[in-house]
Design an enzyme around this catalytic site. Structure first.
Site, PDB file in Angstrom:
ATOM      1  CE  LYS A   4     -16.087  -3.501  -1.140  1.00 37.22           C
ATOM      2  NZ  LYS A   4     -15.025  -3.514  -2.347  1.00 37.22           N
ATOM      3  CG  HIS A  31     -15.512   1.657  -0.054  1.00 37.49           C
ATOM      4  ND1 HIS A  31     -14.150   1.077   0.565  1.00 37.49           N
ATOM      5  CD2 HIS A  31     -15.556   1.022  -1.548  1.00 37.49           C
ATOM      6  CE1 HIS A  31     -13.702   0.266  -0.393  1.00 37.49           C
ATOM      7  NE2 HIS A  31     -14.514   0.397  -1.824  1.00 37.49           N
ATOM      8  CE1 TYR A  63     -10.763   5.823  10.864  1.00 41.05           C
ATOM      9  CE2 TYR A  63     -11.976   7.480  12.095  1.00 41.05           C
ATOM     10  CZ  TYR A  63     -11.945   6.165  11.603  1.00 41.05           C
ATOM     11  OH  TYR A  63     -12.885   5.349  11.560  1.00 41.05           O
ATOM     12  CG  LEU A  64     -10.864  10.913   5.523  1.00 43.02           C
ATOM     13  CD1 LEU A  64     -10.988  10.538   3.872  1.00 43.02           C
ATOM     14  CD2 LEU A  64     -10.348  12.187   5.686  1.00 43.02           C
ATOM     15  NE  ARG A  91     -10.648  -8.599  -5.627  1.00 44.32           N
ATOM     16  CZ  ARG A  91     -10.100  -7.769  -4.567  1.00 44.32           C
ATOM     17  NH1 ARG A  91      -8.793  -7.730  -4.537  1.00 44.32           N
ATOM     18  NH2 ARG A  91     -11.054  -7.194  -3.897  1.00 44.32           N
ATOM     19  CG  ASN A 129      -9.200  -3.963  -4.585  1.00 41.29           C
ATOM     20  OD1 ASN A 129      -8.225  -4.059  -3.588  1.00 41.29           O
ATOM     21  ND2 ASN A 129     -10.288  -3.278  -4.351  1.00 41.29           N
ATOM     22  CE  LYS A 146      -3.967  -2.138   1.955  1.00 43.39           C
ATOM     23  NZ  LYS A 146      -4.721  -2.511   3.236  1.00 43.39           N
ATOM     24  CD  GLU A 169     -10.870  -0.755  -2.005  1.00 43.76           C
ATOM     25  OE1 GLU A 169     -11.307  -1.837  -2.235  1.00 43.76           O
ATOM     26  OE2 GLU A 169     -10.102  -0.510  -0.920  1.00 43.76           O
ATOM     27  CD  GLU A 218      -4.144   6.743   4.277  1.00 43.54           C
ATOM     28  OE1 GLU A 218      -5.376   6.628   4.802  1.00 43.54           O
ATOM     29  OE2 GLU A 218      -3.633   6.706   3.085  1.00 43.54           O
TER      30      GLU A 218
END
Ligand code: MV4
Length: 450
Positions: free
Chosen positions: A237, A208, A202-203, A291, A289, A116, A275, A200
């Protein structure tokens, strides 16, 4: 075109790939564990090869067994589906070393996006907006304090190799930072063998939103809009929709073009998903991602494309069958995931299906590999069906979804289907204003009121 491809997967996604291949005149090879001898993908493929015992590590994740199955059957390419070996760069390298084609991006792109920190650096450099945070990894606690000081609390610390929420720790204030830093590092080490972490801002309450992209590996690339995947429980999800209920056309084109441009510059091949967290009409990249995703059918519905056929075309070296200007949204699509799990705790509920009826009718698609009398084995993911509806607008899609759910019969095992009756009556679901925390709060309240 390929004459024969092997599908290194099981369940509904294996059927999805077999269907695309068959329509293209391509023969299919299924692989299966001994637990899946009676599975639908084995029946539906032209040929099937048993590749090992039930545990995934000895079958669906066994690279030698899968390569051997290709050599025995003469399959020229491998579609990995999602999960299993779909984002394993070593697998891709081995596939290519054997003169086979991997239906997906290069090992290098998978490797870059699988880490990441390198994914974020790459995307930032390509002009994709990212969450404010550390520039790369954070190697000492002292550095962590300095970065936190400059970006302000709350802070989130993430393991670079993390996934599914693992290796992610929140520090709401200065006093929480040391513990969060150490925990993220140790979870990264124990779960992924990689203790590198990054930080980061944080939101607090984002959506999403993910952008579907597609490239031909030669610099042509398009976007196919967004999906709102904010309804999650423990990073799983449960409902996805396209277009995003709060995303307007101008916003879609703005972020979509940035994403298509980015993957064009790196000659990305095949399907990808970028994302984002989305808050106050701003997008913040979190992960890519590399894929095909579980929820790809909602994009297929509104853009009238077959993403799996496109993956196969591009892997063979053909161009995509569409250009950006031809991709126009038609209507609204919603997918719900049906899992063999017992409510309210979502515990896996494998076993024999004694009665099964699939919903149908106008605008209803069900992707599933279950059938009457099928025994769901306990070894794999509990997803048993996806119901995807398509209608002219969002409120009609919700009505169609309720109608489709009312037709579904799965007896013999518990499923998550009953969850959707009360869910689809909620204000935030009807108006589309839900965020990433809404579902967990709602589930919590449902249990407390029961
Ligand atoms: C975040 C975040 C808030 N701020 N990053 C969770 C899993 C991983 N894919 C990223 N995740 C998050 N990253 C910042 N800077 C909140 C989450 C998050 C989340 C994200 C998407 C969907 C559901 C979620 C549930 C909890 C936390």
């Amino acid at each position: 075109m390929f004459e024969k491809i092997l599908i290194a997967n099981r369940g509904e996604i294996a059927l999805r790939v077999i269907r695309a291949a068959r329509e293209m005149g391509i023969k299919t090879v299924a692989v299966h564990s001994t637990a899946d001898s009676d599975a639908m993908h084995v029946r539906m493929a032209d040929e099937a090869i048993c590749i090992g015992p039930p545990p995934s590590n000895s079958s669906y994740l066994s690279i030698p067994a899968i390569i051997s199955a290709c050599e025995i059957t003469g399959a020229q390419a491998i579609h990995p589906g999602y999960g299993f070996l779909s984002e394993n760069p070593k697998f891709v390298q081995i596939v290519e070393d054997h003169g086979l084609k991997f239906i997906g991006p290069t090992a290098e792109h998978i490797r870059t996006m699988g880490d990441k920190i390198s994914a974020k650096k790459t995307m930032q450099a390509l002009g994709v907006p990212c969450v404010t945070g550390s520039e790369g990894g954070v190697d000492t606690l002292k550095e962590a304090y300095e970065i936190a000081e400059s970006i302000g609390y709350p802070i989130i610390i993430k393991a670079t190799a993390g996934g599914g929420g693992k290796g992610m720790k929140l520090a709401l204030k200065r006093e929480d930072l040391e513990e969060a830093y150490k925990m993220a590092k140790s979870e990264g080490r124990s779960s992924f063998g990689n203790e590198a972490v990054y930080m980061e801002k944080y939101l607090l309450a984002p959506k999403h939103i993910e952008i579907q992209v597609f490239g031909d590996g030669k610099g042509r690339a398009v976007h196919l809009g967004e999906r709102d995947c904010s309804l999650q429980r423990r990073h799983q999800k449960i409902l996805e929709e396209a277009p995003g209920p709060e995303i307007n056309e101008e916003t879609r084109q703005r972020i979509g073009k940035l994403c298509a441009n980015a993957i064009s510059k790196i000659n990305y091949a095949g399907a990808g998903t970028i994302e984002f967290l989305y808050e106050n009409d701003e997008f913040y990249f979190i992960e890519m991602n590399t894929r095909l995703q579980v929820e790809h059918p909602v994009t297929e519905a509104i853009y009238n494309v077959d993403l799996v056929k496109e993956q196969i075309r591009v892997a063979f070296g053909l161009p995509m069958s569409f250009i950006q200007e031809e991709l126009k949204i038609n209507g609204h699509s919603i997918e719900v995931r049906i899992n063999a799990e017992r409510l309210p705790n979502f515990n896996p509920c494998p076993g024999k299906i004694t009665q099964f009826h699939a919903p149908g009718g106008l605008g209803v698609r069900m992707d599933s590999a279950i059938y009457d009398g099928y025994s769901i084995p306990p070894y794999y993911d509990s997803l048993i069906a996806k119901i995807i509806v398509h209608a002219e607008n969002r409120s009609s899609a919700i009505n169609r979804l309720k109608r489709a759910l009312s037709e579904l019969i799965v007896d013999g095992v518990d499923t998550t289907a009953p969850l959707f009756d009360p869910l689809l009556l909620e204000k935030e679901i009807i108006d589309g204003s839900y965020n990433i925390h809404w579902l967990e709060n709602w589930l919590q309240a449902s249990v407390e009121n029961a």
